[in-house]
Design a protein around this motif. Structure first.
Motif, PDB file in Angstrom:
ATOM      1  N   VAL A  21       0.831  -1.216   0.000  1.00 21.30           N
ATOM      2  CA  VAL A  21       0.000   0.000   0.000  1.00 21.30           C
ATOM      3  C   VAL A  21       0.860   1.258   0.000  1.00 21.30           C
ATOM      4  O   VAL A  21       0.399   2.327  -0.425  1.00 21.30           O
ATOM      5  CB  VAL A  21      -0.992   0.007   1.177  1.00 21.30           C
ATOM      6  CG1 VAL A  21      -1.996  -1.130   1.033  1.00 21.30           C
ATOM      7  CG2 VAL A  21      -0.281  -0.081   2.525  1.00 21.30           C
ATOM      8  N   ASP A  54      -6.795  -1.166  -3.196  1.00 21.57           N
ATOM      9  CA  ASP A  54      -7.746  -1.510  -2.133  1.00 21.57           C
ATOM     10  C   ASP A  54      -7.502  -2.909  -1.576  1.00 21.57           C
ATOM     11  O   ASP A  54      -7.722  -3.160  -0.393  1.00 21.57           O
ATOM     12  CB  ASP A  54      -9.189  -1.380  -2.633  1.00 21.57           C
ATOM     13  CG  ASP A  54      -9.480  -2.262  -3.830  1.00 21.57           C
ATOM     14  OD1 ASP A  54     -10.109  -3.315  -3.655  1.00 21.57           O
ATOM     15  OD2 ASP A  54      -9.089  -1.900  -4.950  1.00 21.57           O
ATOM     16  N   TRP A  79      -5.146  -2.865   1.428  1.00 27.25           N
ATOM     17  CA  TRP A  79      -5.796  -2.409   2.659  1.00 27.25           C
ATOM     18  C   TRP A  79      -6.749  -3.481   3.194  1.00 27.25           C
ATOM     19  O   TRP A  79      -6.820  -3.705   4.410  1.00 27.25           O
ATOM     20  CB  TRP A  79      -6.574  -1.119   2.394  1.00 27.25           C
ATOM     21  CG  TRP A  79      -5.725   0.040   1.965  1.00 27.25           C
ATOM     22  CD1 TRP A  79      -5.714   0.651   0.747  1.00 27.25           C
ATOM     23  CD2 TRP A  79      -4.760   0.750   2.759  1.00 27.25           C
ATOM     24  NE1 TRP A  79      -4.811   1.681   0.725  1.00 27.25           N
ATOM     25  CE2 TRP A  79      -4.209   1.766   1.947  1.00 27.25           C
ATOM     26  CE3 TRP A  79      -4.302   0.609   4.065  1.00 27.25           C
ATOM     27  CZ2 TRP A  79      -3.230   2.644   2.400  1.00 27.25           C
ATOM     28  CZ3 TRP A  79      -3.316   1.492   4.517  1.00 27.25           C
ATOM     29  CH2 TRP A  79      -2.795   2.485   3.701  1.00 27.25           C
ATOM     30  N   TYR A 106      -7.981  -0.014   8.643  1.00 22.29           N
ATOM     31  CA  TYR A 106      -7.499  -0.413   7.320  1.00 22.29           C
ATOM     32  C   TYR A 106      -8.663  -0.682   6.358  1.00 22.29           C
ATOM     33  O   TYR A 106      -8.564  -0.379   5.157  1.00 22.29           O
ATOM     34  CB  TYR A 106      -6.593  -1.641   7.429  1.00 22.29           C
ATOM     35  CG  TYR A 106      -5.248  -1.308   8.024  1.00 22.29           C
ATOM     36  CD1 TYR A 106      -4.405  -0.393   7.399  1.00 22.29           C
ATOM     37  CD2 TYR A 106      -4.814  -1.898   9.209  1.00 22.29           C
ATOM     38  CE1 TYR A 106      -3.171  -0.064   7.936  1.00 22.29           C
ATOM     39  CE2 TYR A 106      -3.571  -1.582   9.757  1.00 22.29           C
ATOM     40  CZ  TYR A 106      -2.761  -0.656   9.118  1.00 22.29           C
ATOM     41  OH  TYR A 106      -1.531  -0.321   9.645  1.00 22.29           O
ATOM     42  N   LYS A 150      -9.904   2.371   4.682  1.00 17.60           N
ATOM     43  CA  LYS A 150      -9.066   2.773   3.554  1.00 17.60           C
ATOM     44  C   LYS A 150      -9.508   2.053   2.279  1.00 17.60           C
ATOM     45  O   LYS A 150      -9.575   2.650   1.192  1.00 17.60           O
ATOM     46  CB  LYS A 150      -7.600   2.425   3.834  1.00 17.60           C
ATOM     47  CG  LYS A 150      -6.984   3.156   5.012  1.00 17.60           C
ATOM     48  CD  LYS A 150      -6.431   4.496   4.592  1.00 17.60           C
ATOM     49  CE  LYS A 150      -5.553   5.107   5.649  1.00 17.60           C
ATOM     50  NZ  LYS A 150      -5.026   6.429   5.256  1.00 17.60           N
TER      51      LYS A 150
END
Length: 304
Positions: A226, A233, A236, A255, A258
């Protein structure tokens, strides 16, 4: 001048000039090749093929024309004829790797992976030190789920060329399929040394470590992923997963938020979001998460 006009996308000017040239040199193969280029740019690929067939009858250097014919057939999704023309190129020059890639592409598009493997093996008999051919052969075996043979092919590819990035990457993926996670990690790490690091490679290393139950290392590589690509994505989401399993729901929530900022229409993320909120006793937010799952047409409560 004709080529210059075509480079500048001045097709009409190129055509006018070409007509003048054709009067002076009606049997010049270049005239037909340029006519084919013009027709191809206009989307008239069948007409371009006829032009190239005329050029083929006139020229002694047939390889370039076969290559152009192959491309025209590709535009028409006629993979059989495209493959035949690229195969003609290979018969003249076994190191025409562009033609080789195109042949394999045709097999792939027709989902003829067994046939592709047979062709590549016959090619390798003549050109055994071609890492490209071994790599492509490994890809065919991989698609056919013949991972043992795929691994052998990729090993030959990287043995021939020790800096072959794609070979190490595919070898690592194959080792994963065989459950050899530490060997897979070693090969992914080689790709990180050979070229700029990629989020993809970091993710793969992280997942291998997770399967080896080395969660600390997995977290480290997911974080590298990340950092390399903050809009990934999946990275995360995997971090959220690992902290959920470790019962660190605050970090899991952080997380996952995110991941959801990047992909708000991922029902799997919303399902995990709801689970996390339930663990934290945030019932209204959990309900919101499940409602989003329903909104997205998923009521199966899948896990990431």
């Amino acid at each position: 001048m004709v080529e210059m006009h075509l480079t500048e996308h001045e097709v009409d000017k190129a055509e006018k000039l070409l007509k003048k040239v054709a009067i002076i040199a009606p049997d010049n193969e270049e005239v037909f090749i340029q006519k084919a280029t013009i027709n191809s740019k206009r989307g008239l690929h069948k007409v371009a093929i006829k032009d190239l067939e005329q050029a083929l009858d006139l020229t002694e250097d047939k390889v370039d024309v076969w290559s152009l014919l192959g491309m025209e057939y590709l535009y028409l999704d006629d993979f059989t004829n495209a493959r035949k023309n690229f195969a003609n190129c290979i018969e003249v020059d076994y190191e025409d790797y562009s033609a080789l890639y195109n042949i394999v592409y045709c097999f792939d598009m027709q989902e003829e992976h067994e046939e592709a493997a047979t062709y590549l093996k016959s090619y390798i008999e003549i050109n055994p030190y071609c890492e490209v051919a071994w790599h492509q052969l490994g890809r065919q075996y991989f698609v056919l789920n013949n991972f043992e043979e795929a691994l052998k092919a990729f090993e030959y590819a990287v043995l021939i060329d020790e800096s072959f990035l794609g070979g190490y990457l595919e070898k690592a993926k194959t080792l994963e399929q065989l459950g050899n996670y530490q060997d897979a990690i070693d090969n992914y790490l080689i790709t990180l040394e050979l070229d700029d690091p990629t989020a993809y490679a970091y993710i793969r290393v992280g997942e291998c470590y997770q399967k080896l139950e080395n969660l600390e290392a997995a977290i480290s590589y997911y974080k590298n992923a990340v950092h390399e690509d903050p809009l990934l994505d999946k990275g995360w989401g995997l971090l959220a997963n690992i902290y959920f399993d470790l019962e660190n729901y605050q970090k899991a929530s952080y997380y996952l938020s995110k991941a959801l900022k990047i992909d708000q229409d991922n029902a799997v993320y919303w399902s995990r979001y709801a689970e996390i909120k339930l663990k934290l006793s945030f019932l209204e937010e959990a309900v919101s998460g499940y409602n989003n799952c329903l909104r997205l047409g998923d009521n199966s409560l899948k896990f990431i």
